[in-house]
Design a protein around this motif. Structure first.
Motif, mmCIF file in Angstrom:
data_model
loop_
_atom_site.group_PDB
_atom_site.id
_atom_site.type_symbol
_atom_site.label_atom_id
_atom_site.label_comp_id
_atom_site.label_asym_id
_atom_site.label_seq_id
_atom_site.Cartn_x
_atom_site.Cartn_y
_atom_site.Cartn_z
ATOM 1 N N ARG B 114 0.828 -1.208 0.000
ATOM 2 C CA ARG B 114 0.000 0.000 0.000
ATOM 3 C C ARG B 114 0.860 1.256 0.000
ATOM 4 N N LEU B 117 1.920 2.446 -3.307
ATOM 5 C CA LEU B 117 0.915 3.044 -4.195
ATOM 6 C C LEU B 117 1.167 4.541 -4.282
ATOM 7 N N ASP B 118 1.266 5.056 -5.459
ATOM 8 C CA ASP B 118 1.458 6.491 -5.658
ATOM 9 C C ASP B 118 0.780 6.805 -6.981
ATOM 10 N N GLU B 160 -5.689 -8.563 -6.636
ATOM 11 C CA GLU B 160 -4.872 -7.624 -5.856
ATOM 12 C C GLU B 160 -5.662 -6.413 -5.365
ATOM 13 N N GLY B 161 -6.696 -6.022 -6.136
ATOM 14 C CA GLY B 161 -7.440 -4.812 -5.804
ATOM 15 C C GLY B 161 -8.045 -4.795 -4.409
ATOM 16 N N PRO B 162 -8.692 -5.903 -3.974
ATOM 17 C CA PRO B 162 -9.306 -5.840 -2.647
ATOM 18 C C PRO B 162 -8.301 -5.445 -1.559
ATOM 19 N N LEU B 164 -5.164 -4.022 -2.038
ATOM 20 C CA LEU B 164 -4.500 -2.747 -2.312
ATOM 21 C C LEU B 164 -5.436 -1.560 -2.151
ATOM 22 N N LEU B 165 -6.695 -1.726 -2.567
ATOM 23 C CA LEU B 165 -7.606 -0.579 -2.619
ATOM 24 C C LEU B 165 -8.720 -0.606 -1.593
ATOM 25 N N TYR B 166 -9.460 -1.707 -1.559
ATOM 26 C CA TYR B 166 -10.768 -1.635 -0.903
ATOM 27 C C TYR B 166 -10.751 -2.026 0.560
ATOM 28 N N LEU B 167 -9.774 -2.851 0.955
ATOM 29 C CA LEU B 167 -9.728 -3.260 2.362
ATOM 30 C C LEU B 167 -8.846 -2.319 3.162
ATOM 31 N N ARG B 168 -8.916 -1.017 2.884
ATOM 32 C CA ARG B 168 -8.158 -0.084 3.706
ATOM 33 C C ARG B 168 -9.018 1.064 4.216
ATOM 34 N N ALA B 169 -10.318 1.028 3.898
ATOM 35 C CA ALA B 169 -11.223 2.005 4.505
ATOM 36 C C ALA B 169 -11.229 1.757 6.015
ATOM 37 N N VAL B 178 -9.892 -11.895 6.185
ATOM 38 C CA VAL B 178 -10.766 -12.342 5.096
ATOM 39 C C VAL B 178 -9.992 -13.073 4.000
ATOM 40 N N LEU B 182 -11.271 -14.692 0.499
ATOM 41 C CA LEU B 182 -10.769 -14.192 -0.787
ATOM 42 C C LEU B 182 -10.205 -15.346 -1.620
#
Lengths: 195, 195
Positions: B114, B117-118, B160-162, B164-169, B178, B182
Motif C-alpha cells: 500500500r 501506491l502512488d 490484488e485490488g481488494p 491494495l484498494l478496498y480493504l483499507r477504509a 478475510v 478471498l
C-alpha cells in the motif's frame, strides 16, 4: 433570536463548500489535477488555509469531493434509471450493464478518480454504493454461492482496478482505447459466473 | 586505466543502493512505513538527499524498491517451484494456486504494497510478471477467448485490488481476517471461467 448565529455559520460552511468545489473544478480544468494544491485552492478561493484543510483534510480529499458530486448522479441512474442499468431486468443483465456504465464513468473521470487515490484514505470509486449494488445483484443471480461477499469485492476490483491501478504505467494504453475490450471481458466474467 | 572511474562509480551506486534498501527496511520495521521519509532516510543512511532522490525519485519509490526484493523471490516460485504453483500442473489449477499464493504474499506485505501506491507511479504489485503469468495460464486454459488480454488484467485486479484498494477504509476488515474467503472466491472465479 438566540440560535441565529449557529444557523448562519452552518449556511456559511455550505456556501464555502460549494464555492471551494466550484473553484477546484475550474482549477482542474485550467491547470490539470496535478497542479491543484491545498494552498493554491485556498488562495484562489479567497479563503483561509485552515478552512480548506478542515473541509478536505488532504489534497486527495479535494478530488474525492469533486468525484463525489459525479458519483451521486451515477448512483441515481442505478436506482431509478431505465433498465437494464436501472431496476426491471434480470440480475445478470443488470450486472453486465452496470459494468459497461461504470467503465464509461471511470474513463470519463479517470483524472479525478486517480487523483483521489490516497493510501491514507478510503477509495472513493470503490465506495459502498458500487459494492452494495454488485453484492445485491450477485446474490440475486447466484444465491447458492457461499463467499459471495468477497466475490463481489473481487468483481468491483476487476471492474475498477484496471483503470485506477494498472492502466497508468507509462507504457500502458490509454483507458479510453481499451474500454471496449474491458466491457467485453467484463461480460465474459459476469456470464461465466452467472450462466 | 581510463575507464576506471565510471566503473568505480557504478560499484559505488550499487553499494549505496544496497545500503539504502537495508536502512529503509530497518526504518519500516522500527518506525512503521508512514514515518519513513526521503529526508529521514538520507539522514540515517549518512547519504546526501540528492543521492536518495536520484535513487527512488518519490517517497513511494522507497517502498516500491523494498517490495521489489520480495517480488523477485515470489516470481522464482512461479518459474521453478513445485506444482501447482510452479510448472507441471493444468493451467486452471495453476491459476487457483497462483491466487492463493499471491493473496498470502499481499497480506504478508500489505504495509509495503500500500505504501508503494502512488498515483504518479505504476503499481508495483500489478507489475508485468503477475499479469504475464495470468495471461499465459488463461490463454492455455481458454484459448477460445477473444478479449483475454483485458480479462487477464481484470483477474489480476480482482486478486490484488481488494487488498491494495478496498480493504483499507477505516471500517474495512483486516485483510488477514478475510484472506480465506478471498482465496475461496478466487477459486470460484477461476473455475467459472475455466470449467
Amino acid at each position: 433570536m438566540p440560535w441565529g448565529r449557529p444557523r448562519e455559520e452552518r449556511a456559511d460552511a455550505a456556501r464555502n463548500r460549494a464555492h471551494l468545489i466550484e473553484v477546484a473544478r475550474q482549477m482542474v480544468a485550467e491547470l490539470g489535477a496535478d497542479k491543484v494544491t491545498m494552498d493554491g485552492l485556498a488562495e484562489r478561493a479567497g479563503l483561509g488555509k485552515g478552512t480548506v484543510f478542515r473541509r478536505f483534510r488532504t489534497r486527495a480529499g479535494i478530488f474525492h469531493a469533486l468525484l463525489d458530486e459525479e458519483e451521486k448522479r451515477f448512483q441515481q441512474r442505478l436506482l431509478s434509471g431505465p433498465p437494464p442499468l436501472g431496476p426491471g431486468a434480470p440480475a445478470a443483465e443488470r450486472l453486465v450493464a452496470f459494468g459497461r456504465a461504470r467503465l464509461e464513468f471511470l474513463v470519463e473521470h479517470t483524472v479525478l478518480a486517480r487523483a483521489s487515490l490516497d493510501p491514507a484514505e478510503p477509495v472513493p470509486a470503490g465506495d459502498s454504493p458500487s459494492l452494495f449494488h454488485v453484492q445485491v445483484l450477485l446474490s440475486e443471480a447466484r444465491p447458492d454461492l457461499a463467499a459471495s461477499g468477497t466475490l463481489a469485492l473481487q468483481l468491483v476490483a476487476a471492474l475498477e482496478g484496471p483503470i485506477l491501478l494498472y492502466l497508468r504505467a507509462s507504457d500502458a494504453p490509454e483507458p479510453g482505447s481499451v474500454v471496449h475490450d474491458l466491457i467485453a471481458s467484463w461480460q465474459v466474467l459476469v456470464e461465466s459466473i452467472c450462466p
